[in-house]
Motif scaffolding. Structure first.
Motif, short mmCIF file in Angstrom:
data_model
loop_
_atom_site.label_atom_id
_atom_site.label_comp_id
_atom_site.label_asym_id
_atom_site.label_seq_id
_atom_site.Cartn_x
_atom_site.Cartn_y
_atom_site.Cartn_z
N GLN A 282 -4.94 1.45 30.94
CA GLN A 282 -3.77 2.31 30.80
C GLN A 282 -2.58 1.73 31.57
OE1 GLN A 282 -4.92 6.27 32.02
NE2 GLN A 282 -6.85 6.13 30.89
N GLN A 283 -2.85 1.27 32.80
CA GLN A 283 -1.77 0.74 33.63
C GLN A 283 -1.18 -0.54 33.03
OE1 GLN A 283 -3.94 0.46 37.29
NE2 GLN A 283 -3.40 2.53 37.94
N LEU A 288 3.28 -3.41 30.18
CA LEU A 288 3.72 -4.30 29.10
C LEU A 288 4.82 -3.67 28.23
CD1 LEU A 288 0.33 -5.93 28.03
CD2 LEU A 288 2.19 -6.93 29.39
N GLN A 289 5.12 -2.39 28.46
CA GLN A 289 6.25 -1.76 27.79
C GLN A 289 7.58 -2.18 28.41
OE1 GLN A 289 5.71 0.03 24.92
NE2 GLN A 289 3.61 -0.67 25.32
N GLY A 429 -4.66 4.87 41.45
CA GLY A 429 -3.36 5.19 40.88
C GLY A 429 -3.47 6.00 39.60
N ASP A 430 -2.31 6.15 38.94
CA ASP A 430 -2.29 6.80 37.63
C ASP A 430 -1.80 5.79 36.61
OD1 ASP A 430 0.52 6.66 37.82
OD2 ASP A 430 0.68 8.69 38.61
N ALA A 431 -1.57 6.24 35.40
CA ALA A 431 -1.25 5.32 34.32
C ALA A 431 0.03 4.54 34.57
CB ALA A 431 -1.15 6.08 33.00
N ASP A 432 0.94 5.05 35.39
CA ASP A 432 2.24 4.41 35.60
C ASP A 432 2.33 3.63 36.91
OD1 ASP A 432 4.75 4.03 34.26
OD2 ASP A 432 5.70 5.28 35.78
N ALA A 437 4.90 -0.23 40.76
CA ALA A 437 4.80 -1.29 41.78
C ALA A 437 5.61 -2.51 41.35
CB ALA A 437 3.34 -1.66 42.00
N TYR A 438 5.51 -2.86 40.09
CA TYR A 438 6.28 -4.00 39.58
C TYR A 438 7.78 -3.77 39.73
CZ TYR A 438 8.86 -6.62 36.06
OH TYR A 438 9.80 -7.37 35.42
#
Length: 444
Positions: A282-283, A288-289, A429-432, A437-438
């Protein structure tokens, strides 16, 4: 805490320091490295053993080697007051009880042992002996389906019985309850009662620790050091939060933006994703979006076929050159490369084959990242085995300095060359979170 008191942490992957800061993380355990680590002003010393990536036999041999080297280094440095933690996963994956028993045989005697898997910032708590992930029994999570370290119960005494194949029955495992810890935190009488409770644990026995609040683990830590001062040392198996209870630290010097500013100015980043748990999928998808990120997938099935073929070194070398050039092209185009393994877990004929393939893929990712490292401003590495291999083999480091947490559980370490690496556990973490972090590191 006096500087000659040390908490020694044998970490089964490089993410167990995810609640502390300002201490060395060793990737080597020769006498010179250990003695230098013991001289560091921090009361903490982490040795990154990476045993979760190894077979049981290899893990045992590595823990033996580290413990024997530690014993000599402690004597050489004149450090008589110490406790040792076998740091394990907060979702109950790893070589239990093997590592604990090996430490006992090499560094004992110990009065008894405690199992404390709570990682409070990550929502891993324990109540009435049941280990929970965000309030749900952890055996209902995807982590319990791990092909190497799976389990079917969240009640820790029953989990111990399962992992010891009945050698330690659930009925023989005691519990340190929340109420006892709260009373110890609230009053001197409660603190004395907790000490007395721990003092009667016999050699070879095990007690499981409840934890929902930091104050509970702080009270436990004070009791453990008080017993150690009286010559009664307990052996500890825990996730990250007990470490904070044992060694209370001042506030982290750098906040998240300050850690991001460690990025080497004007240089691009690189993201590695080796973890293949559903959360990591998920992360990765969310990251990649981002228009500034471009993915490069390493086909694990293709790598496996090459490794089984007639000329694995030559063929893998050719693939590696191709992927290295693709990474160079992405950087030249102003993109942040996201190097990731194909999703899902490849079916293998045996556990040994699965481990061998996992290590080979991690080493490949590490070499690709290492080839770019001098031109990078930062690295983000997701997955424990991926991160350890990156630090040890790709960057060829003997140690790193832990700077602190970018977010809860996401550590930033700094190489001696000044390259910051965000170590991102696979199960956190969660999906985001990876995208966040990036973006933070990009802003620098």
């Amino acid at each position: 805490m006096a500087e000659r008191i040390k908490l020694l942490v044998l970490d089964d992957d490089p993410t167990g320091s995810q609640t502390v800061h300002g201490c060395p993380l060793l990737l080597r355990w020769d006498q010179g490295s250990l003695r230098e680590g013991l001289r560091h002003p921090s009361p903490l010393l982490f040795v990154l053993a990476n045993t979760r990536a190894l077979s049981p036999q290899a893990a045992q041999a590595r823990v033996q080697e580290i413990c024997r080297a530690l014993k000599a280094a402690l004597a050489s440095e004149g450090i008589a007051r110490w406790l040792i933690v076998s740091r394990g996963d907060s979702t109950l994956r790893g070589h239990f009880p093997l590592e604990l028993e090996t430490i006992r045989s090499e560094l004992g005697p110990f009065a008894g042992a405690l199992l404390a898997p709570a990682f409070l910032p990550g929502g891993r708590t324990t109540a009435s002996g049941v280990h929970l992930l965000h309030g749900e029994p952890v055996h209902l999570s995807a982590f319990a389906q791990d092909r190497l370290f799976g389990f079917s119960t969240s009640f820790l005494p029953a989990w111990v019985e399962q992992k010891t194949a009945g050698a330690m029955p659930a009925a023989s495992v005691s519990l340190i309850a929340l109420q006892e810890l709260d009373q110890a935190a609230a009053s001197p009488d409660g603190a004395r009662a907790l000490q007395q409770r721990l003092a009667v644990l016999q050699s070879g026995s095990l007690a499981c620790v409840d934890a929902e609040q930091p104050s509970q683990l702080e009270a436990l830590g004070q009791a453990l050091w008080a017993l150690e001062a009286k010559g009664q040392r307990l052996l500890l198996q825990s996730a990250a939060s007990l470490i904070n209870g044992l060694v209370p630290l001042p506030p982290q010097p750098l906040d998240a933006p300050g850690l991001a500013r460690l990025r080497r100015c004007g240089l691009p980043g690189l993201v590695l994703v080796g973890s293949h748990v559903p959360l990591a999928d998920q992360q990765l998808q969310a990251l990649l979006q981002e228009p500034s990120c471009s993915g490069l997938e390493l086909d694990v099935r293709k790598i496996a076929r090459v490794l089984e073929g007639p000329a694995p070194r030559e063929l893998l070398g050719s693939l590696e050159q191709t992927w290295q050039q693709e990474l160079e092209d992405l950087l030249a185009a102003g993109q942040t490369p996201v190097l990731f393994t194909s999703r899902g877990e490849l079916a293998c004929r045996s556990e040994a084959e699965r481990r061998q393939l996992g290590l080979a893929v991690a080493a490949l990712m590490a070499r690709l990242a290492g080839g770019l490292a001098p031109r990078l401003g930062y690295l983000i590495s997701k997955g424990g085995i991926t991160t350890h291999t990156l630090l040890e083999q790709g960057l060829e480091l003997g140690w790193v300095e832990l700077q602190g947490q970018l977010f809860a559980g996401l550590s930033v370490v700094l190489s001696p060359q000044g390259l910051p690496v965000v170590t991102f556990p696979g199960n956190l973490g969660d999906a985001d979170s990876l995208r966040q972090a990036y973006l933070l590191m990009q802003q620098g």
